[in-house]
Motif scaffolding. Sequence first.
Motif, PDB file in Angstrom:
ATOM      1  N   ALA A  19       0.837  -1.246  -0.031  1.00  0.00           N
ATOM      2  CA  ALA A  19      -0.114  -0.118  -0.034  1.00  0.00           C
ATOM      3  C   ALA A  19       0.796   1.253  -0.052  1.00  0.00           C
ATOM      4  O   ALA A  19       0.531   2.460  -0.426  1.00  0.00           O
ATOM      5  N   HIS A  20       2.120   1.161   0.520  1.00  0.00           N
ATOM      6  CA  HIS A  20       2.892   2.379   0.543  1.00  0.00           C
ATOM      7  C   HIS A  20       3.252   2.791  -0.780  1.00  0.00           C
ATOM      8  O   HIS A  20       3.638   3.919  -1.095  1.00  0.00           O
ATOM      9  N   ALA A  21       3.629   1.739  -1.762  1.00  0.00           N
ATOM     10  CA  ALA A  21       3.864   2.069  -2.975  1.00  0.00           C
ATOM     11  C   ALA A  21       2.830   2.791  -3.926  1.00  0.00           C
ATOM     12  O   ALA A  21       2.922   3.482  -4.579  1.00  0.00           O
ATOM     13  N   HIS A  22       1.565   2.322  -3.558  1.00  0.00           N
ATOM     14  CA  HIS A  22       0.441   3.094  -4.056  1.00  0.00           C
ATOM     15  C   HIS A  22       0.313   4.447  -3.368  1.00  0.00           C
ATOM     16  O   HIS A  22      -0.033   5.247  -4.232  1.00  0.00           O
ATOM     17  N   ALA A  23       0.388   4.583  -2.490  1.00  0.00           N
ATOM     18  CA  ALA A  23       0.362   5.967  -1.830  1.00  0.00           C
ATOM     19  C   ALA A  23       1.254   6.916  -2.257  1.00  0.00           C
ATOM     20  O   ALA A  23       1.158   8.168  -2.469  1.00  0.00           O
ATOM     21  N   GLU A  24       2.720   6.323  -2.275  1.00  0.00           N
ATOM     22  CA  GLU A  24       3.754   7.100  -2.642  1.00  0.00           C
ATOM     23  C   GLU A  24       3.516   7.692  -4.274  1.00  0.00           C
ATOM     24  O   GLU A  24       3.580   8.745  -4.602  1.00  0.00           O
ATOM     25  N   ALA A  25       2.766   6.684  -5.108  1.00  0.00           N
ATOM     26  CA  ALA A  25       2.536   7.125  -6.539  1.00  0.00           C
ATOM     27  C   ALA A  25       1.524   7.961  -6.663  1.00  0.00           C
ATOM     28  O   ALA A  25       1.662   9.091  -7.353  1.00  0.00           O
ATOM     29  N   LEU A  26       0.469   8.095  -5.552  1.00  0.00           N
ATOM     30  CA  LEU A  26      -0.627   9.019  -5.532  1.00  0.00           C
ATOM     31  C   LEU A  26       0.191  10.266  -5.088  1.00  0.00           C
ATOM     32  O   LEU A  26      -0.573  11.420  -5.485  1.00  0.00           O
ATOM     33  N   THR A  27       1.031  10.211  -4.180  1.00  0.00           N
ATOM     34  CA  THR A  27       1.645  11.684  -3.986  1.00  0.00           C
ATOM     35  C   THR A  27       2.102  12.423  -4.982  1.00  0.00           C
ATOM     36  O   THR A  27       2.053  13.400  -5.521  1.00  0.00           O
ATOM     37  N   HIS A  28       2.863  11.661  -5.999  1.00  0.00           N
ATOM     38  CA  HIS A  28       3.481  12.315  -7.105  1.00  0.00           C
ATOM     39  C   HIS A  28       2.238  12.828  -8.265  1.00  0.00           C
ATOM     40  O   HIS A  28       2.396  13.292  -9.165  1.00  0.00           O
ATOM     41  N   LEU A  29       1.225  12.076  -8.030  1.00  0.00           N
ATOM     42  CA  LEU A  29      -0.161  12.456  -8.937  1.00  0.00           C
ATOM     43  C   LEU A  29      -1.128  13.447  -8.299  1.00  0.00           C
ATOM     44  O   LEU A  29      -2.342  13.475  -8.630  1.00  0.00           O
ATOM     45  N   SER A  30      -0.751  14.152  -7.229  1.00  0.00           N
ATOM     46  CA  SER A  30      -1.489  14.796  -6.307  1.00  0.00           C
ATOM     47  C   SER A  30      -2.165  15.671  -6.919  1.00  0.00           C
ATOM     48  O   SER A  30      -3.418  16.558  -6.422  1.00  0.00           O
ATOM     49  N   GLU A  31      -1.922  16.152  -8.180  1.00  0.00           N
ATOM     50  CA  GLU A  31      -2.816  17.282  -8.922  1.00  0.00           C
ATOM     51  C   GLU A  31      -4.076  16.623  -9.638  1.00  0.00           C
ATOM     52  O   GLU A  31      -4.742  17.301  -9.857  1.00  0.00           O
ATOM     53  N   ARG A  32      -3.879  15.458  -9.629  1.00  0.00           N
ATOM     54  CA  ARG A  32      -4.941  14.607 -10.432  1.00  0.00           C
ATOM     55  C   ARG A  32      -5.780  13.769  -9.523  1.00  0.00           C
ATOM     56  O   ARG A  32      -6.902  13.303  -9.790  1.00  0.00           O
ATOM     57  N   ALA A  33      -5.611  13.444  -8.255  1.00  0.00           N
ATOM     58  CA  ALA A  33      -6.127  12.643  -7.398  1.00  0.00           C
ATOM     59  C   ALA A  33      -5.825  12.995  -6.029  1.00  0.00           C
ATOM     60  O   ALA A  33      -4.653  13.538  -5.726  1.00  0.00           O
ATOM     61  N   ARG A  34      -6.712  12.721  -5.061  1.00  0.00           N
ATOM     62  CA  ARG A  34      -6.690  12.753  -3.594  1.00  0.00           C
ATOM     63  C   ARG A  34      -6.779  11.474  -3.110  1.00  0.00           C
ATOM     64  O   ARG A  34      -7.803  10.859  -3.123  1.00  0.00           O
ATOM     65  N   LEU A  35      -5.992  11.224  -2.075  1.00  0.00           N
ATOM     66  CA  LEU A  35      -6.265   9.953  -1.313  1.00  0.00           C
ATOM     67  C   LEU A  35      -6.896  10.308  -0.052  1.00  0.00           C
ATOM     68  O   LEU A  35      -6.453  10.996   0.790  1.00  0.00           O
ATOM     69  N   VAL A  36      -8.227  10.192  -0.160  1.00  0.00           N
ATOM     70  CA  VAL A  36      -9.190  10.508   0.894  1.00  0.00           C
ATOM     71  C   VAL A  36      -9.588   9.747   1.937  1.00  0.00           C
ATOM     72  O   VAL A  36     -10.157  10.013   3.050  1.00  0.00           O
ATOM     73  N   ALA A  37      -9.327   8.230   2.106  1.00  0.00           N
ATOM     74  CA  ALA A  37      -9.554   7.387   3.049  1.00  0.00           C
ATOM     75  C   ALA A  37      -8.892   6.127   2.900  1.00  0.00           C
ATOM     76  O   ALA A  37      -8.341   5.713   1.718  1.00  0.00           O
ATOM     77  N   VAL A  38      -8.534   5.501   3.863  1.00  0.00           N
ATOM     78  CA  VAL A  38      -8.201   4.221   3.905  1.00  0.00           C
ATOM     79  C   VAL A  38      -8.719   3.221   5.044  1.00  0.00           C
ATOM     80  O   VAL A  38      -9.460   3.679   5.917  1.00  0.00           O
TER      81      VAL A  38
END
Length: 371
Positions: A19-38
């Motif tokens: 899951a850390h690899a997924h979250a790190e990837a989303l961090t790089h894509l922060s202009e396009r996606a928001r991680l809102v819940a886990v």
Amino acid sequence: MPSSRPPYRVAIIGTGGIAHAHAEALTHLSERARLVAVADVDPTRAAEFADRFSVPHVFSDPQALLESGKLDLVHICTPPQTHAPLASLAMRAGVTALVEKPTALSLREMDELAEVQEQTGSRVLTVFQHRYGAAAVRLRRLATAGVLGRPLVATCETLWYRSDEYFDVPWRGRWDVEGGGPTMGHGIHQFDLMLSVLGPWSVITALADRQARPTDTEDVSVAAVRFDNGALATVVNSLLSPRETSRLRFDFEYATVEVEHLYGYREEHWRFTPAPGHEELAALWADGDEPDIMSGHRLQIEAVFDAWDTGQEPGVSLPDARRTLEFAAATYASAFRGVRVAAGELEGDDPFTLSMDGGAVPWDRVKEALV
């Protein structure tokens, strides 16, 4: 690809290692996606994860997460046994599920997911991130265009090392929880990339064994494969190899294309060798202006958003992932039955559609007491 739409709303179920690899990837894509819940069954781990990645909402129940608000995508990063049930739960909530490999533990489960997908109109996507590295995309483009000539020979090797202690984690090395050994859980990334380049396979002859590790599953498998286009390939999946490597080689009529890496590749890991008289192809291979980004989760997640932004279907679709899972099932069926297995042969109530071991493992089980 820039987008003017609001960021996609994303959640993650399961906050363990991957899951850390997924979250790190989303961090790089922060202009396009928001991680809102886990969500995670371990509240302490979930809270620590949420704190690290600034996630506002934390749940212990996946259903509560899915009901908490509008979501566009949920990443399923739990042990393999739970992948199919959670993907079904997400689809019934109207959310696209991006599932870590393997999508499911059997072909039967894949077909059940297809039924839910048909009923709900939601989608299941599978994480096969190595398809999305720039060099792999380029290779598929050149192969499809025919400029490399016919594919003739391929080798696909996942030679990794896992100690006995690796299997102390209760869900590892169990057919009923992990689905299989290196064929299902490790080498699947490499032979999925091979399949994405060479296309449909027609027949497999395989061997599998448990040579050294304290596990129910195999710790090594070897397969010889014929493809519909006539190409022949060998596939090795091992957890017994102290010098670890992941290696693919494609010999076309006019060029050899190779990659050697471990858990992700960049341009430097690829080698292109034109056949005599076809030296001009080297310039064609080098003619790429794609960003040199590691073949990780970021590229596949970004490709999902690109597809949505342009109104297209993102990969890796359920039918596509099923073809890769069928390759694994056929490897096991051939190895344990001692016969060649053709594509499409495993169907209906064949034991190898119901589980990867097919009830035919030729060695004693060693982890039955673990839960």
